[in-house]
Write a protein that holds these residues in place. Structure first.
Motif, mmCIF file in Angstrom:
data_model
loop_
_atom_site.group_PDB
_atom_site.id
_atom_site.type_symbol
_atom_site.label_atom_id
_atom_site.label_comp_id
_atom_site.label_asym_id
_atom_site.label_seq_id
_atom_site.Cartn_x
_atom_site.Cartn_y
_atom_site.Cartn_z
ATOM 1 N N HIS A 149 -6.435 -2.370 5.498
ATOM 2 C CA HIS A 149 -5.192 -1.604 5.475
ATOM 3 C C HIS A 149 -5.079 -0.717 6.712
ATOM 4 C CE1 HIS A 149 -3.666 2.411 4.511
ATOM 5 N NE2 HIS A 149 -4.903 2.799 4.329
ATOM 6 N N HIS B 229 0.833 -1.214 0.000
ATOM 7 C CA HIS B 229 0.000 0.000 0.000
ATOM 8 C C HIS B 229 0.864 1.259 0.000
ATOM 9 C CE1 HIS B 229 -4.068 1.757 1.222
ATOM 10 N NE2 HIS B 229 -3.258 2.810 1.201
ATOM 11 N N GLU C 26 -8.230 2.529 -2.618
ATOM 12 C CA GLU C 26 -8.744 2.097 -1.354
ATOM 13 C C GLU C 26 -10.172 2.568 -1.165
ATOM 14 O OE1 GLU C 26 -6.811 4.246 2.110
ATOM 15 O OE2 GLU C 26 -5.482 4.890 0.498
HETATM 16 ZN ZN LIG Z 1 -3.596 4.812 1.760
#
Ligand SMILES: [Zn+2]
Length: 256
Positions: free
Chosen positions: A152, A6, A92
């Protein structure tokens, strides 16, 4: 090799030295980076950028703070980007009740639409969730069944992490785990299996100690791996090796 699951290398904070920095990744032990779009504008940027760097892949999606830019027309344009090469995930996407830039209803609507899109495309999802634990879990249970994905920058309880792991999702761990006051995340890392952890930077944000507060980049993941290794009583190399395997499984690189 380190797999950064990420990153945001299209961010303006990299404008001055992006090419130089990315060129140094291999010599710093970084193998693959997934560059994740956040805003609607960045969706196109990340799919352009992957052409210039063989080790860079893209995730396309709109962050909950930015879903005000989505309507049927822009959503269709975003969807068309998935026909481009090296787009490996939807993200995301999620819910952010900390900044509350958009109403909860609007956030939920576009979160669900983007989860459904991932199902349609057969792609994994990159989930952003901040101060929205219950609603995120409820929506994931209903709309993310059968999908692969990563939560995440995981920031909730270890109990909830175990529930996500049971559902087959990965837990994204980044620089925060090196912070002294990150007791909850350290406990989560101790408790869940290494097979369910992937490493990430979220760069340019969230640099690990000893670079806390500075601009982050993928080579600093070594400090995250070291802390995960310390918490689990393993070697840093073992953590890098296993999390790379996990990340490849998450993003569908396993066959390569
Ligand atoms: Zn991010």
């Amino acid at each position: 090799m380190i797999f950064d699951t990420h990153a945001h290398y299209d961010d303006g904070q990299f404008d001055e030295d992006r090419a130089e920095l990315l060129a140094s990744m291999a010599e710093n032990g970084v193998g693959i980076i997934v560059n994740v779009s956040a805003s609607y504008a960045s969706c196109e940027r990340v799919t352009d950028m992957v052409r210039d760097y063989p080790f860079l892949y893209a995730a396309v999606g709109v962050h909950p703070d930015e879903v005000g830019d989505l309507n049927e027309e822009s959503f269709a344009r975003m969807k068309a980007l998935f026909t481009r090469e090296k787009v490996v995930a939807v993200g995301e996407i999620g819910l952010d009740y900390y900044w509350e830039k958009e109403s909860h209803e609007i956030q939920k609507k576009w979160f669900i639409r983007q989860l459904e899109l991932a199902g349609e495309l057969g792609l994994p999802v990159v989930i952003h969730s901040r101060e929205a634990a219950a609603d995120t879990m409820e929506i994931m249970k209903r709309y993310a069944k059968g999908l692969k994905g990563v939560i995440h920058c995981y920031s909730y309880s270890r109990e909830m992490a175990k529930e996500y792991v049971k559902m087959g999702f990965y837990i994204g761990v980044g620089g925060v785990v090196t912070f002294k006051n990150a007791r909850k995340l350290k406990e989560t890392v101790e408790e869940i299996p290494l097979a369910s952890i992937v490493l990430e930077t979220d760069c340019p944000y969230l640099a690990p100690v000893p670079y806390r507060g500075k601009r982050n980049h993928s080579a600093y993941i070594r400090y995250v791996a070291e802390e995960v290794a310390r918490l689990k009583g393993l070697s840093c190399e073992e953590v890098i090796r296993q999390t790379e395997k996990n990340a490849k499984e998450l993003y569908g690189f396993s066959a390569e």
